[in-house]
Design an enzyme around this catalytic site. Structure first.
Site, PDB file in Angstrom:
ATOM      1  N   GLU A 261      -5.381  -8.162  -1.685  1.00 29.38           N
ATOM      2  CA  GLU A 261      -6.061  -8.009  -0.391  1.00 29.38           C
ATOM      3  C   GLU A 261      -7.505  -7.631  -0.652  1.00 29.38           C
ATOM      4  O   GLU A 261      -7.777  -6.719  -1.441  1.00 29.38           O
ATOM      5  CB  GLU A 261      -5.462  -6.881   0.454  1.00 29.38           C
ATOM      6  CG  GLU A 261      -4.216  -7.232   1.188  1.00 29.38           C
ATOM      7  CD  GLU A 261      -3.782  -6.143   2.166  1.00 29.38           C
ATOM      8  OE1 GLU A 261      -4.644  -5.505   2.798  1.00 29.38           O
ATOM      9  OE2 GLU A 261      -2.569  -5.947   2.269  1.00 29.38           O
TER      10      GLU A 261
ATOM     11  N   GLU B 211       0.840  -1.207   0.000  1.00 28.78           N
ATOM     12  CA  GLU B 211       0.000   0.000   0.000  1.00 28.78           C
ATOM     13  C   GLU B 211       0.875   1.256   0.000  1.00 28.78           C
ATOM     14  O   GLU B 211       0.784   2.101   0.899  1.00 28.78           O
ATOM     15  CB  GLU B 211      -0.952  -0.014   1.194  1.00 28.78           C
ATOM     16  CG  GLU B 211      -1.956  -1.157   1.121  1.00 28.78           C
ATOM     17  CD  GLU B 211      -3.068  -1.088   2.165  1.00 28.78           C
ATOM     18  OE1 GLU B 211      -2.821  -0.564   3.252  1.00 28.78           O
ATOM     19  OE2 GLU B 211      -4.175  -1.572   1.885  1.00 28.78           O
TER      20      GLU B 211
HETATM   21  C1  BGP Z   1      -4.378  -3.064   4.765  1.00 28.29           C
HETATM   22  C2  BGP Z   1      -3.054  -3.615   5.152  1.00 28.29           C
HETATM   23  C3  BGP Z   1      -3.061  -4.892   5.890  1.00 28.29           C
HETATM   24  C4  BGP Z   1      -4.327  -5.215   6.618  1.00 28.29           C
HETATM   25  C5  BGP Z   1      -5.591  -4.767   5.958  1.00 28.29           C
HETATM   26  C6  BGP Z   1      -6.813  -4.779   6.829  1.00 28.29           C
HETATM   27  O1  BGP Z   1      -4.358  -1.700   4.981  1.00 28.29           O
HETATM   28  O2  BGP Z   1      -2.208  -3.779   4.032  1.00 28.29           O
HETATM   29  O3  BGP Z   1      -1.886  -4.991   6.605  1.00 28.29           O
HETATM   30  O4  BGP Z   1      -4.260  -5.223   7.949  1.00 28.29           O
HETATM   31  O5  BGP Z   1      -5.507  -3.488   5.403  1.00 28.29           O
HETATM   32  O6  BGP Z   1      -6.784  -3.692   7.674  1.00 28.29           O
HETATM   33  P1  BGP Z   1      -7.029  -3.762   9.220  1.00 28.29           P
HETATM   34  O7  BGP Z   1      -6.108  -4.812   9.726  1.00 28.29           O
HETATM   35  O8  BGP Z   1      -6.685  -2.445   9.726  1.00 28.29           O
HETATM   36  O9  BGP Z   1      -8.452  -4.099   9.400  1.00 28.29           O
END
Ligand code: BGP
Length: 471
Positions: free
Chosen positions: A363, A170
Site C-alpha cells: 500500500e 496493518e
Molecule cells: C490503510 C488501510 C486501507 C486504506 C488506506 C488509506 O490504513 O489498510 O484500508 O484505506 O490506509 O487510508 P484511508 O482510506 O483512510 O485514506
C-alpha cells in the site's frame, strides 16, 4: 536498471471498501457495516443508509469490468481481501457459505485469465460483527479456532489459484483502532492494556497458525505479515528525543519481531512488566511462533512522523491511523498526512537490515480530491498530476532501496480504483487511477473513468520502472 525482472506491479484494495453487496448471497455483517463514519467515528447498532461501504463501488457486481480495467494497465499482481463474513457469516459457523466461496473463485479465475496474480489479505478490517459482539473480538482465544477454520477453508478451496497470502492488514493498527482492527467492542478508553495485549497475542498465534496450515496444505504458498509502517524520527537530535522515537518505533516493531523472528523482543517484555500487563499464552504458543515465521514482510507506507520527549512540543498530527508529532520539514496531503518519499527508502533498508526477509510494499498512494473534466479515453477524466508526482517520487525511492541491495518483491499502490476511505469513510478521498462516479452523499452513477495517472502507471509497468526517469 533497478527494478528486477519479475518485479510484481499492481494495486491494492479491500473487500469492505469496494465490494458493497453487504448482505447479498448469505454474507453476514462485518464490523465495517456498522461504522458509517470510518474507523474513529461512531458505531451503529445495525447498518445505516449513510454508510457508503454497504454499496462500496459495487465491485461485487462489476468485478469483471473492473479487473479488465486493472489488467489493462499491465498489472501482474492484484491485492484484494476476502470478506471473512462472506465465507463464515457469523464467524463461528460450523460450515462455510458456498456462495461466498464461489464469488472469490470467479474473481481469482479472471485474475489469472488476465495475467494477474492475486495477493490475498485474509483479514482486512472486516471481522464478522458477531465475533465482536459475542466474544469481544480477538480478546477471546476462541477466535484463533474460528480463524483457523476460515483460513483452512480458504487455503483448501483456492489451492493453486492463490500463491500469496497476508494474514492481518496493518496488524499493529489494533493499538489505535481496536474495534476496526481487532473486533474489540470495549471502547478504547476503557480497554485495559492486558486485554489489548492478550488480543494481540491471540492474533500473533492465529497468524503463525495460518502460516503453518498454508504451508501444510500447499508448500507453494508464501505467507506474509502486513504492518502499517510509519518511521518515527526524533524531533531533534537531543538524546531524549532519540530515545522517545526509539520507544515509539518499538511499539510497532514488536509485531515484526514476532512475525519475522518468532519471539517477543526484550523491550516488550520490559514494557509488559512495567505496565503490569498480564497475558495468558496457551501451552505450545512459544513453539508455534518460533516455528512458523513469515515468508516475507509486507507493509503499507504513507507517512512518517516524529517523537519528542518534550511535553510542550508533543502535539499530534494526522496520519494513517497511528499518528505522531508533525515533521516541520514535510508537506502534507489535503487530509494532513505528511508526505515523505525518502521515508520509504529508509523503511525498506531498515526492515531488510533487521529481518533479512523479502519485502513487499502493498500500500502506498495519495488520497486527494479529484475534479472530473471532459477528455480521456472514456469521455471524462481527471488531470491528476499531483498523484503522478507523489507516486513517481515514492517509486524513485523504491528504486534507490533496490540499488541499496534490498530485495523488493513488488509494489501495489493503494488503491488503483477509487473506493471508500477506511479512516473517514468518504468517497471524496480518492486514490485511484480510475475514477468512480460516486459522491460522499451516496449519489452518482458508479461509472468508471480512467484518469491521467492510469496511462502514466501503465507506462511505468510496461518499462519496468524505466519511464520514471523520462524527462
Ligand atoms: C490503510 C488501510 C486501507 C486504506 C488506506 C488509506 O490504513 O489498510 O484500508 O484505506 O490506509 O487510508 P484511508 O482510506 O483512510 O485514506
Amino acid at each position: 536498471m533497478a527494478f528486477p525482472k519479475g518485479f510484481l506491479w499492481g494495486g491494492a484494495t479491500a473487500a469492505n471498501q469496494m465490494e458493497g453487496a453487504y448482505d447479498e448471497d448469505g454474507k453476514g455483517l462485518s464490523v465495517e457495516d456498522v461504522t458509517p463514519r470510518g474507523v474513529k467515528g461512531v458505531r451503529t447498532e445495525t447498518p445505516t443508509k449513510d454508510n457508503l461501504k454497504l454499496i462500496g463501488i459495487d465491485f461485487y457486481h462489476r468485478y469483471k469490468e473492473d479487473l479488465k480495467l486493472l489488467a489493462g494497465m499491465g498489472f501482474t499482481v492484484f491485492r484484494l481481501s476476502i470478506a471473512w463474513s462472506r465465507i463464515f457469516p457469523n464467524g463461528d459457523d460450523e460450515t462455510p457459505n458456498e456462495k461466498g466461496l464461489e464469488f472469490y473463485d470467479k474473481v481469482f479465475d479472471i485474475c489469472h485469465e488476465l495475467g494477474m496474480e492475486p495477493l490475498v489479505t485474509l483479514s482486512h478490517y472486516e471481522i464478522p460483527l458477531n465475533l465482536a459482539k459475542k466474544y469481544n473480538g480477538w480478546t477471546d482465544r476462541r477466535l484463533v479456532g474460528f480463524f483457523e477454520r476460515y483460513v483452512r477453508t480458504v487455503f483448501e478451496r483456492y489451492k493453486g489459484k492463490v500463491h500469496f497470502f497476508l494474514t492481518f492488514n496493518e496488524v499493529n493498527s489494533i493499538l489505535e483502532t481496536p474495534f476496526t482492527s481487532g473486533g474489540i467492542s470495549t471502547p478504547k478508553d476503557q480497554l485495559s492494556l492486558s486485554d489489548l495485549y492478550q488480543a494481540i497475542h491471540n492474533e500473533m498465534a492465529a497468524s503463525a497458525l495460518a502460516t503453518k496450515i498454508a504451508h501444510e496444505i500447499d508448500p507453494e504458498i508464501k505467507v506474509g505479515c502486513m504492518v502499517l509502517s510509519m518511521p518515527v524520527y526524533p524531533l531533534t537530535c537531543s538524546p531524549d528525543d532519540v530515545i522517545a522515537a526509539m520507544k515509539e518505533n518499538h511499539k510497532n516493531e514488536m509485531f515484526l519481531e514476532i512475525h519475522a523472528r518468532g519471539r517477543y523482543p526484550g523491550y516488550m517484555k520490559r514494557y509488559m512488566r512495567e505496565h503490569q500487563i498480564q497475558i495468558t499464552p496457551e501451552p505450545g504458543d512459544e513453539k508455534l511462533l518460533q516455528e512458523n515465521t513469515v515468508d516475507f514482510i509486507s507493509f503499507s507506507y504513507y507517512v512518517s512522523v516524529c517523537a519528542t520527549a518534550d511535553p510542550a512540543k508533543n502535539t499530534r498530527g494526522e496520519g494513517n491511523l497511528l499518528g505522531g508529532v508533525p515533521n516541520p520539514y514535510l508537506k502534507s496531503s489535503e487530509w494532513g498526512w505528511q508526505i515523505d518519499p525518502q521515508g520509504l527508502r529508509y523503511t525498506l533498508n531498515d526492515f531488510w537490515d533487521r529481518y533479512q526477509k523479502p519485502l513487499f510494499i502493498v500500500e502506498n498512494g495519495l488520497g486527494a480530491k479529484d475534479t472530473l473534466i471532459p477528455g480521456g479515453p472514456d469521455g471524462m477524466t481527471v488531470e491528476d498530476d499531483y498523484r503522478i508526482s507523489y507516486m513517481k517520487e515514492h517509486l524513485l525511492q523504491v528504486e534507490e532501496a533496490i540499488e541499496d541491495g534490498v530485495p523488493v518483491m513488488g509494489y501495489t499502490s493503494w488503491a488503483p480504483i477509487d473506493l471508500v476511505s477506511a479512516s473517514t469513510a468518504q468517497m471524496s478521498k480518492r486514490y485511484g487511477f480510475i475514477y468512480v462516479d460516486r459522491n460522499d452523499d451516496g449519489s452518482g452513477s458508479l461509472a468508471r473513468y480512467r484518469k491521467k495517472s492510469c496511462a502514466w502507471y501503465k507506462r511505468v509497468i510496461e518499462t519496468n520502472g524505466r519511464s520514471l526517469h523520462d524527462k
